[in-house]
Design a protein around this motif. Structure first.
Motif, short mmCIF file in Angstrom:
data_model
loop_
_atom_site.label_atom_id
_atom_site.label_comp_id
_atom_site.label_asym_id
_atom_site.label_seq_id
_atom_site.Cartn_x
_atom_site.Cartn_y
_atom_site.Cartn_z
N ILE A 50 0.85 -1.19 0.00
CA ILE A 50 0.00 0.00 0.00
C ILE A 50 0.88 1.23 0.00
N VAL A 51 0.67 2.12 -0.96
CA VAL A 51 1.43 3.37 -1.01
C VAL A 51 0.45 4.53 -0.88
N ASP A 52 0.75 5.48 -0.02
CA ASP A 52 -0.13 6.62 0.22
C ASP A 52 0.17 7.77 -0.72
N GLY A 53 -0.89 8.46 -1.14
CA GLY A 53 -0.72 9.71 -1.89
C GLY A 53 -0.22 9.55 -3.31
N TRP A 93 -7.48 3.45 4.23
CA TRP A 93 -6.80 2.28 4.78
C TRP A 93 -7.84 1.29 5.31
N ALA A 94 -8.82 1.83 6.03
CA ALA A 94 -9.86 0.96 6.58
C ALA A 94 -10.62 0.25 5.47
N ASP A 95 -10.95 0.97 4.38
CA ASP A 95 -11.57 0.32 3.22
C ASP A 95 -10.70 -0.83 2.72
N MET A 96 -9.39 -0.55 2.62
CA MET A 96 -8.45 -1.50 2.01
C MET A 96 -8.16 -2.71 2.87
N LEU A 97 -8.49 -2.64 4.15
CA LEU A 97 -8.16 -3.74 5.05
C LEU A 97 -9.37 -4.40 5.69
N THR A 98 -10.55 -3.77 5.59
CA THR A 98 -11.76 -4.40 6.13
C THR A 98 -12.65 -4.96 5.03
N LEU A 234 0.00 -13.93 -4.89
CA LEU A 234 -0.75 -12.80 -5.45
C LEU A 234 -0.05 -11.53 -4.97
N ILE A 235 0.40 -10.72 -5.91
CA ILE A 235 1.07 -9.45 -5.58
C ILE A 235 0.09 -8.31 -5.83
N ILE A 236 -0.20 -7.57 -4.80
CA ILE A 236 -1.09 -6.41 -4.90
C ILE A 236 -0.27 -5.15 -4.62
N VAL A 237 -0.30 -4.21 -5.55
CA VAL A 237 0.30 -2.89 -5.32
C VAL A 237 -0.81 -1.87 -5.58
N ALA A 238 -1.10 -1.06 -4.59
CA ALA A 238 -2.22 -0.13 -4.71
C ALA A 238 -1.98 1.12 -3.88
N SER A 239 -2.55 2.23 -4.33
CA SER A 239 -2.44 3.47 -3.57
C SER A 239 -3.72 3.69 -2.77
N SER A 240 -3.56 4.22 -1.57
CA SER A 240 -4.72 4.47 -0.71
C SER A 240 -5.47 5.71 -1.15
#
Length: 576
Positions: A50-53, A93-98, A234-240
């Motif tokens: 997870i990368v921010d911004g 972040w909460a969306d991405m982890l819940t 499974l590799i996930i790369v996503a921005s918050s």
């Protein structure tokens, strides 16, 4: 022979379980039925970065060879979306982890106050319940992330910077038992906050490219694992989130995709996947021209057609006929808060007065008005105090929408129906309301009265028909930006004002009646270049990956059926 029988039996049992559960669970089909195949593909594992911004389009256009190396075996989008209503890291972040959105987890900011994470926990809890042997690890350079979103991990650590996070991921991947890592990177967001969230700011672009190098080191470590080729990562790369930046006018379509704060990217990569690019969907028809802004109250800008024989005969509606009224509207944002909400102003109608106390003598007739983020059509007949307002759909923020109201007669009864961009919303019976007639002027914009706010809109393509157009005709012609003799009901056209004259003090009527509007107030003709009939933000968001989708992807990859009681919101894109 016996081995073949056992394999067939296992296959039939797996098929039966899948069939029984297909109505209430969604997982990636497990095709590994024999022990030999299980060894070849290994148990599913997850690397979640997870990368921010990091704005999706900025990441796409930067020099990112390592991230792009994932794309040939990936499902990905550079126009994925964060939550438009809460475009901050904590909520996303909460969306991405819940796997649920703010209306459930209630994380609105970095305080995490009044959150509902016990009811809608981070997916680590769901995973441990179903597969206790999996030990999730969380590594982050954000104290807020580490303090609030790591419950259920077997290990979580906070680091001083992203380089330390990268080193920790590399070290963990060297351990053979590692199978689920979440890594959170914050340096891109820090650069954007300090300098600006666009590649035109060198520091921001450099931060994105440094992140790509860190991803490269992680991928090298992953592929160096002794059994990597037999593992199933499974590799996930996503921005918050993205970040605030003023787009050039030519790039701004006023849809959610022009909100740079929520422009993210999502990549789901694994050797067994084939490339699939999820691009920005259709956002509406292009609509250009020169029109006027209608705003303020009596002293502001509005337009009227003074009462005359034509207005009395053709814009009043007795109870014996049906009629249809259409117009295109682009709301402005009078509050300046991005809500585009307006407080009951009229935008088009034929009434002497529009007031909260509804004076009977002056309020007979009809009008379109705006309420909060949607619109309504109001009618009041001459049969006592019979009045009703039928609402329409939510309108776009800064885009054009087609508003249609019609009264039709069916089986001897009258019904008021509304449509937005040709899509039916609802109806109400108005049989005994009487005639919708008044000597009031036909008015674009503000109708005098009290108890409501002022309008702030642009209006175009206004049409009045002396018949109830069929639903399919309304649908087929709603997103067209003009009308001519090819329209199947052209002979019923009682008024047609494109409102695109470009100059002068009148809005010309291009129907045979030639009833022009007189523009009142300090008006100005201005150019516009926008979209009409854009899908709603919710509709558009459903067409691309969103942050809340990611936990659903992870559960599917791990072959964990989604239980209805979890109330997971996310959509599974890995449906190959």
């Amino acid at each position: 022979m016996k081995r073949n029988f056992l394999i067939g039996l296992v296959f039939l049992m797996a098929f039966a379980v899948t069939s029984c559960n297909k109505d209430f669970e969604r997982v990636i089909a497990d095709k590994d039925y024999s022990d030999t195949l299980s060894i070849a593909y290994g148990n599913p594992k997850v690397l979640y970065i997870i990368v921010d911004g990091a704005r999706g389009t900025s990441v796409r256009d930067a020099a990112i060879p390592n991230i792009k190396s994932l794309l040939p075996t990936a499902i990905y989008s550079w126009t994925a979306l964060a939550n438009p209503d809460f475009p901050n890291e904590a909520s996303n972040w909460a969306d991405m982890l819940t796997g649920v959105k703010e209306n459930k987890h209630n994380v609105q900011d970095q305080t995490f106050s009044n959150n509902q994470l016990q009811k809608f926990p981070v997916i680590y809890k769901r995973i441990k319940e179903e597969k206790p042997t999996i030990d999730p690890i969380s590594l982050s350079s954000s104290p807020v992330f580490d303090a609030n979103l790591t419950e259920g991990t077997s290990e979580h650590k906070l680091f001083a910077d992203d380089n330390e996070v990268k080193n920790a991921v590399v070290n963990r991947l060297a351990i053979d038992s590692t199978e689920f890592i979440v890594a959170n990177f914050t340096d891109v967001d820090k650069a954007g906050e300090q300098y600006g969230y666009d590649n035109s700011f060198p520091e921001y672009k450099t931060a994105i490219e440094n992140f790509d190098k860190q991803v490269g080191d992680i991928l090298t470590a992953l592929k160096a694992r002794p059994h990597y080729k037999n593992e199933n990562w499974l590799i996930i790369v996503a921005s918050s989130t993205g970040g605030a930046f003023t787009l050039p006018a030519t790039q701004n379509d006023n849809t959610v995709f022009s909100d740079t704060k929520v422009n993210t990217f999502s990549i789901y990569s694994a050797p067994k996947l084939t490339q699939r690019v999820l691009t920005k969907p259709y956002t509406g028809n292009r609509f250009t021209g020169t029109t006027i802004r209608l705003f303020d109250r009596e002293s502001g800008v509005h337009a009227i057609i003074p009462p005359n024989v034509s207005t009395e005969e053709f814009y009043n509606f007795p109870d014996t006929i049906g009629f249809t009224i259409e117009l295109k509207v682009k709301k402005n944002d009078p509050r300046g808060d991005g809500s585009y909400r307006q407080n009951y102003p009229t935008i088009f109608g034929k009434m002497n007065e529009w007031s909260s106390n509804h004076p009977l003598a002056n309020e007979k007739g009809w009008c379109f008005f705006l309420e909060e983020d949607f619109w309504q059509f109001y009618v009041r007949g001459d049969n006592g105090d019979r009045r009703f307002q039928q609402r329409g759909q939510v309108l776009g923020k800064g885009t054009w929408n087609q508003l249609t109201a019609k009264v039709e007669i069916r089986n001897g009864k009258r019904y008021l129906r509304t449509y937005t961009d040709g899509v039916y919303y609802g109806e109400h019976e108005v049989t005994d309301f009487g005639n919708f007639t008044t000597s009031a002027p036909l008015t674009l914009g503000f109708i005098p009265g009290n108890g409501h706010g002022q309008c702030d809109v642009q209006i175009a393509d206004v049409r009045i028909w002396r018949t109830a157009l069929p639903d399919n005709v309304i649908k087929n012609y709603s997103c067209e930006t003009s009308v001519d003799e090819t329209h199947p009901y052209y002979n019923y056209l009682a008024g047609y004002w494109p409102v695109l004259d470009g100059s002068g003090s009148k809005i010309k009527d291009y129907s045979t009646l030639e009833n022009d509007f007189d523009i009142q107030g300090n008006y100005a003709w201005t150019d516009f270049n926008g979209l009409v009939c854009s899908p709603s933000s919710a509709e558009l968001a459903s067409m691309v990956p969103q942050n809340a989708d990611i936990p659903a992807q992870i559960l599917s990859w791990l072959h964990i059926p989604r239980k209805a009681i979890w109330q997971i919101d996310g959509r599974v894109w890995l449906d190959q």
